[in-house]
Design a protein around this motif. Structure first.
Motif, short mmCIF file in Angstrom:
data_model
loop_
_atom_site.label_atom_id
_atom_site.label_comp_id
_atom_site.label_asym_id
_atom_site.label_seq_id
_atom_site.Cartn_x
_atom_site.Cartn_y
_atom_site.Cartn_z
N LEU A 304 -27.66 -38.51 6.69
CA LEU A 304 -26.80 -38.26 5.53
C LEU A 304 -27.59 -37.60 4.42
O LEU A 304 -27.10 -36.65 3.78
CB LEU A 304 -26.18 -39.57 5.04
N ALA A 305 -28.81 -38.07 4.17
CA ALA A 305 -29.64 -37.46 3.13
C ALA A 305 -29.91 -35.99 3.44
O ALA A 305 -29.80 -35.11 2.55
CB ALA A 305 -30.95 -38.23 2.99
N LEU A 306 -30.26 -35.70 4.69
CA LEU A 306 -30.55 -34.31 5.07
C LEU A 306 -29.30 -33.43 4.97
O LEU A 306 -29.37 -32.27 4.55
CB LEU A 306 -31.12 -34.26 6.49
N ALA A 307 -28.15 -33.97 5.36
CA ALA A 307 -26.90 -33.20 5.27
C ALA A 307 -26.60 -32.83 3.82
O ALA A 307 -26.23 -31.69 3.52
CB ALA A 307 -25.75 -34.01 5.87
N LEU A 308 -26.75 -33.79 2.91
CA LEU A 308 -26.49 -33.52 1.49
C LEU A 308 -27.50 -32.53 0.93
O LEU A 308 -27.15 -31.66 0.13
CB LEU A 308 -26.51 -34.83 0.71
N LEU A 309 -28.75 -32.65 1.36
CA LEU A 309 -29.77 -31.71 0.89
C LEU A 309 -29.52 -30.30 1.43
O LEU A 309 -29.82 -29.30 0.76
CB LEU A 309 -31.16 -32.19 1.31
N LEU A 310 -28.95 -30.19 2.62
CA LEU A 310 -28.60 -28.87 3.15
C LEU A 310 -27.42 -28.26 2.40
O LEU A 310 -27.38 -27.04 2.18
CB LEU A 310 -28.30 -28.97 4.65
N VAL A 311 -26.46 -29.10 2.00
CA VAL A 311 -25.36 -28.62 1.15
C VAL A 311 -25.92 -28.08 -0.16
O VAL A 311 -25.54 -27.01 -0.64
CB VAL A 311 -24.34 -29.74 0.87
N ARG A 312 -26.86 -28.85 -0.71
CA ARG A 312 -27.51 -28.40 -1.95
C ARG A 312 -28.21 -27.06 -1.74
O ARG A 312 -28.12 -26.14 -2.57
CB ARG A 312 -28.51 -29.44 -2.40
N ALA A 313 -28.93 -26.92 -0.61
CA ALA A 313 -29.66 -25.69 -0.32
C ALA A 313 -28.72 -24.49 -0.22
O ALA A 313 -29.07 -23.38 -0.62
CB ALA A 313 -30.46 -25.84 0.97
N ALA A 314 -27.53 -24.71 0.31
CA ALA A 314 -26.56 -23.61 0.48
C ALA A 314 -25.99 -23.13 -0.84
O ALA A 314 -25.46 -22.01 -0.91
CB ALA A 314 -25.43 -24.06 1.40
N LEU A 315 -26.12 -23.94 -1.89
CA LEU A 315 -25.51 -23.61 -3.18
C LEU A 315 -26.51 -23.42 -4.31
O LEU A 315 -26.26 -22.61 -5.22
CB LEU A 315 -24.51 -24.71 -3.59
#
Length: 398
Positions: A304-315
């Protein structure tokens, strides 16, 4: 090589530089921990690096309007080579601190660098207003993809242990590769046409009619950078290592995909800016990324932490090409090098303060607080930017 556009050399040099920054940002905390230093000392090294970068950047801001940009880029590439060699040889903490301060080691794996104002000024003189934002998007795309590749290569020291090479020795060899990247970048900068400042430009102040605009932007960008300094890539890697016991190979894969997502957000940012404007693009993509980072701080599991950090990276990086384009658009041609520098320097100074604070929070076992503080301050920055600059439009939006 006749017929090759000067921007091609600048793009290629940016790619090499960001490749080196990509693996150094991840390996730096691992290297320092292997040498026996604490998380607080790691944060102090990151702070010294950013602070030294700020002083170098302000120097080239004064020189950029009056000196040949190619010469300054070659000098910067030489410093990158010297930094890599020195890092590979040093193991004393105070010596490493001096190298971090005086050299080009970049713990953020981003555009906090002495190269940035010089490349921005050199690139902007090569394109029209209509092409400027797309050019900066391509420039950022190339850099982000290279940085992602660099992050992936950070796993090499783990693999070389299988052939009998010690992990510490392998990391030192990666710093040698960083030095070689500096040499290759210098060869590319040497191909840029020599264009000195005109006699008129050399007699004008570095900042003239756009001084007030640049100072206001610099103040806001400082707030953004101070916030980002709490989660520079080296410290984010440290958080993942300590919170979830991530391996170097796993971290390399994560930061690779994080970089890829950031990279492909740049063309989207250029497209979006043509429809809603540069300032709106910067703000309305940045706020959701900050929310994702704040949620990641409280994520109970690694996926979950990595998924949220990837969302952050995309934006989170969609404001990078739009911010660069906006600064170049609202100042005169003679002020571009200085404007790029004076908006980068306060960013570097502000970003230099927060890694040490984040290191102190890590040492006190408040490991998630840096992510929360970063998120909250960035949202404040976005709101202030929108309030102050939504009516000041670049030429192509009039």
């Amino acid at each position: 090589m006749p017929g090759i556009h000067p921007t091609t050399y600048l793009f290629a040099a940016r790619a090499l530089r960001d490749f080196g920054d990509g693996f150094v940002a991840i390996l730096l905390p691992v290297y320092l921990l292997l040498l026996g230093f604490s998380p607080l000392q790691v944060g102090i090294i990151a702070t010294a690096s950013l602070f030294g970068s700020a002083l170098l950047t302000i120097a080239v801001g004064f020189l950029g309007a009056r000196r040949n940009l190619r010469w300054l880029l070659l000098a910067s590439a030489s410093l990158m080579t010297a930094t890599g060699v020195a890092m590979s040889l040093a193991d004393d903490y105070w010596l490493l601190l001096v190298i971090a301060f005086a050299g080009t080691i970049n713990p953020s794996a981003g555009s906090v660098s002495v190269f940035v104002p010089l490349e921005h000024a050199a690139l902007t003189r090569e394109v029209s207003h209509a092409e400027r934002t797309r050019m900066f998007a391509r420039y950022s795309l190339v850099g982000a993809l290279a940085s992602a590749g660099g992050a992936l290569s950070a796993a090499l020291p783990d693999f070389t242990t299988g052939i009998g090479l010690e992990r510490l020795t392998s990391i030192k060899l990666m710093f040698v590769i960083y030095a070689l990247v500096g040499i290759a970048g210098g060869l590319l900068y040497a191909r840029i046409p020599k264009r000195g400042a005109s006699h008129e430009t050399s007699r004008t102040p570095a900042l003239g009619p756009s001084r007030a605009i640049v100072l206001r932007l610099a103040a806001l960008f400082s707030l953004d950078a101070f916030a980002g300094g709490f989660v520079v890539q080296s410290l984010l890697a440290l958080w993942l290592f300590e919170r979830f016991d991530l391996s170097l190979a796993q971290a390399g894969v994560f930061f690779f995909w994080s970089g890829v997502l950031s990279a492909f957000s740049f063309p989207v940012a250029a497209w979006l800016s043509r429809h809603i404007g540069l300032i709106n693009t910067m703000v309305f993509t940045h706020i959701p990324s900050s929310v994702a980072l704040m949620l990641a701080a409280f994520a109970p599991t690694l996926p979950l932490a990595l998924a949220l950090l990837l969302v952050r990276a995309a934006l989170s990086q969609m404001d990078v090409p739009t911010r660069s384009s906006y600064v170049m658009a609202v100042v005169t041609e003679a002020e571009r090098a200085a404007a790029a520098s004076f908006t980068s320097v306060p960013r570097s100074l502000a970003a230099a303060a927060s890694p040490a604070l984040a290191g102190a929070l890590f040492a006190a076992s408040y490991r998630s607080w840096p992510l929360v503080i970063c998120s909250a301050l960035k949202i404040v920055y976005d709101v202030l930017l929108l309030m102050q600059f939504r009516h000041l439009k670049p030429p192509e939006e009039d």
